[in-house]
Design an enzyme around this catalytic site. Sequence first.
Site, PDB file in Angstrom:
ATOM      1  N   TRP A 195      -3.718  -1.787  -1.390  1.00  0.00           N
ATOM      2  CA  TRP A 195      -3.720  -3.057  -2.113  1.00  0.00           C
ATOM      3  C   TRP A 195      -4.216  -4.086  -1.111  1.00  0.00           C
ATOM      4  CZ3 TRP A 195      -1.548  -7.959  -1.942  1.00  0.00           C
ATOM      5  CH2 TRP A 195      -1.585  -8.691  -3.135  1.00  0.00           C
ATOM      6  N   GLU A 231      10.410 -13.269 -19.777  1.00  0.00           N
ATOM      7  CA  GLU A 231      10.070 -11.873 -19.495  1.00  0.00           C
ATOM      8  C   GLU A 231       9.032 -11.355 -20.476  1.00  0.00           C
ATOM      9  OE1 GLU A 231      10.193  -7.985 -17.729  1.00  0.00           O
ATOM     10  OE2 GLU A 231      10.510 -10.048 -17.053  1.00  0.00           O
ATOM     11  N   LYS A 268       5.358  -9.899 -19.308  1.00  0.00           N
ATOM     12  CA  LYS A 268       4.853  -8.563 -19.647  1.00  0.00           C
ATOM     13  C   LYS A 268       3.462  -8.650 -20.253  1.00  0.00           C
ATOM     14  CE  LYS A 268       6.945  -6.469 -17.733  1.00  0.00           C
ATOM     15  NZ  LYS A 268       7.908  -7.276 -17.061  1.00  0.00           N
ATOM     16  N   HIS A 321       7.862 -31.597 -25.613  1.00  0.00           N
ATOM     17  CA  HIS A 321       7.578 -32.336 -24.386  1.00  0.00           C
ATOM     18  C   HIS A 321       6.301 -31.841 -23.714  1.00  0.00           C
ATOM     19  CE1 HIS A 321      11.423 -34.522 -24.355  1.00  0.00           C
ATOM     20  NE2 HIS A 321      11.905 -33.419 -24.916  1.00  0.00           N
ATOM     21  N   GLU A 375       0.917  -9.560 -17.514  1.00  0.00           N
ATOM     22  CA  GLU A 375       0.732  -8.516 -16.502  1.00  0.00           C
ATOM     23  C   GLU A 375      -0.211  -7.416 -16.963  1.00  0.00           C
ATOM     24  OE1 GLU A 375       4.629  -7.939 -13.775  1.00  0.00           O
ATOM     25  OE2 GLU A 375       4.937  -7.556 -15.901  1.00  0.00           O
ATOM     26  N   CYS A 419       0.834  -1.193   0.000  1.00  0.00           N
ATOM     27  CA  CYS A 419       0.000   0.000   0.000  1.00  0.00           C
ATOM     28  C   CYS A 419       0.875   1.252   0.000  1.00  0.00           C
ATOM     29  CB  CYS A 419      -0.902   0.005   1.226  1.00  0.00           C
ATOM     30  SG  CYS A 419      -1.848  -1.517   1.451  1.00  0.00           S
ATOM     31  N   ASN A 466       0.726  -0.327   5.917  1.00  0.00           N
ATOM     32  CA  ASN A 466       1.183  -1.142   4.787  1.00  0.00           C
ATOM     33  C   ASN A 466       1.836  -2.382   5.361  1.00  0.00           C
ATOM     34  OD1 ASN A 466       2.300  -2.216   2.459  1.00  0.00           O
ATOM     35  ND2 ASN A 466       4.007  -0.780   2.403  1.00  0.00           N
ATOM     36  N   GLY A 467       1.420  -3.564   4.911  1.00  0.00           N
ATOM     37  CA  GLY A 467       2.000  -4.797   5.416  1.00  0.00           C
ATOM     38  C   GLY A 467       0.942  -5.711   5.984  1.00  0.00           C
ATOM     39  N   LYS A 511       3.430  -2.418  -7.337  1.00  0.00           N
ATOM     40  CA  LYS A 511       4.821  -2.302  -7.755  1.00  0.00           C
ATOM     41  C   LYS A 511       5.779  -3.041  -6.836  1.00  0.00           C
ATOM     42  CE  LYS A 511       8.034  -0.626 -10.453  1.00  0.00           C
ATOM     43  NZ  LYS A 511       8.159  -1.167 -11.812  1.00  0.00           N
ATOM     44  N   ARG A 560       1.335   1.585  -6.006  1.00  0.00           N
ATOM     45  CA  ARG A 560       1.512   0.673  -4.884  1.00  0.00           C
ATOM     46  C   ARG A 560       0.205   0.024  -4.451  1.00  0.00           C
ATOM     47  NH1 ARG A 560       6.337   1.003  -2.235  1.00  0.00           N
ATOM     48  NH2 ARG A 560       5.364   0.061  -0.413  1.00  0.00           N
TER      49      ARG A 560
END
Length: 613
Positions: free
Chosen positions: A76, A486, A490, A509, A493, A2, A102-103, A608, A27
């Site tokens: 968040w 990556e 992207k 496979h 996301e 957050c 936050n946490g 983030k 955040r």
Amino acid sequence: MCGIVGYVGGRDSVPIILDALSRLEYRGYDSAGIAVIDATGKLTGSKAEGKLSRLAERLANGSPLSGAVGVGHTRWATHGAPSDLNAHPHLDCGGKIAVVHNGIIENYAALRARLVEHGHTFTSQTDTEVLAHLIEQHYDGNLEEALRRTVREVRGAYALGVISSDDPEHLIFARNGASPLVLGIGDGEMYVASDTPAILPYTRREIILHEGEIAIVGRDGFRLTDYAGARIERDPIAITWDAGSAEKTGFKHFMLKEIFEQPNAIKQTLSGRVDDDGSVNFGTELGAITPERLRNLSKIAITGCGSAYYAGMVGMYLLRSLVHLPVEMELASEFRYGDPVIDSTTLVIAMSQSGETADTIEAVRIAKESGCSVLGICNVLGSHLTRLADGMLYTRGGPEIGVAASKTYVSQATAMTLFALYLARLRGTTDARRLSEIADGTKLLPAAVDVVLNTSDEIRKVARELRRATSVLFLGRYVNFPTALEGALKLKEISYIHAEGYPAGEMKHGPIALLDSTVPVVGIVTKDRVREKMLSNLMESRAREAPVIVVANRDDDEAESVADHVFHVPRVDELLSPIVNVIPLQLLAYHIADIEGKDVDQPRNLAKTVTVE
């Protein structure tokens, strides 16, 4: 994850807090809230589910808030779904104490049950509300002491801020674990925030709150103590980022701006580290990781999360190729619980953009307890990782506001490249001429990336064709297997299209069963030792009617013959190619998400910096 903001000074806090929260919304954007002490000395506030704009509209259209002391929060969600009731700040029963947090408070359930027994009534599903009631329970006229008693009882990683109408001249903050807080020092005013970009327009003098510390801030300055109350002295540091680096400056999204900032991000990461003779020089950056310790290494372990993990994987291939040491990759969340076999002859490389990623920080603690040297690769000066690591390589990328990593990924991959070159020369494991050749090649990377950025419009045309895909397979081999990972990340996301990155040799496979005319395949086929194998894999994809998109060097007729679309990139040394080859994949993901109208900078369910498990 957050975002927390606080202000105390001579101005109205509300517009300052809203502005600062807008710079922290990456955040968390499930809900937002604000609490101030008004001119009558009363604690009052407002909260709203959804993005910060909902709160701003509520304040503009309802009863406006005003006060020279205030806190704000953008959330968040962890405990409790996004809602007005679960939004921060949370109040005590008497309505005189408000808390932003936050946490995670790990023992909140037991604390809540005890407080209910003492007559406290809760209105939310959050763990945060426990803090407000616990502070109230301990309050006897000294808010600072009530907070000290509270933090002694709670377990978890957190940053929290407290405002009270009983102490209208001060805000109090505490930090434990990987939940950052910075204090900004103004002229007769103080700012507090979860991250530097929030306060860039207001001050360039900053104090970083460390783990296990409490800050008491007022318009006359600040005071730092530990949880026991012992005074801590710390000098401010100067913020070197310019305010414009945290603005869009004409780009539609922060992510697009940051993609286009990558040539400069690479330049900054290289700056002053590559000598004229091609040797890499880190000066004092490696700290306690001495040449002697590096010569006596038996292996290297690299850990991180998400894009940082994939950048570390690029480094793994370079270290194996140039240094000929065993190199292990481990996701930080698995490193914590996977009983890693490490000792004093192991170098652990911890990758984290923010330097606050909870799993990575805990992995570092385990490494230190095992006697390992720890090298941190990080973008944020003074972050938690920088205080734990024995040596630090800063990526110097500047603030990255978009939730999906772009310039921080290439900066991390560049830093890993430099470290591989340094260690290979130190240990004498690769011919010096070959090392100089690669080092000289790094100087060409900014220009090579710039060439790819100039093809953005062409990539957007391909994005229009791929936007309806429901699944995309990204294939790579050797150093460009991480590039495939990556690229897939992207796309997932920011566009919410399912995508997988696979080592191309594994296609038969399992993944080949997915292929048909509706599943595009993106392959990295630049000129290197595995190019012919990649071409074979893509021909197999084409035989299953899958649309094929390749990242290839110009004038590669074989690559073009197997492809429906080609993203051209300049040819660089194969060990440097991941830094260039990832650029078209970033642009592809961006353009698909933008065309589809997705919130590119604030993708759903993501934040983030991941400061909780």
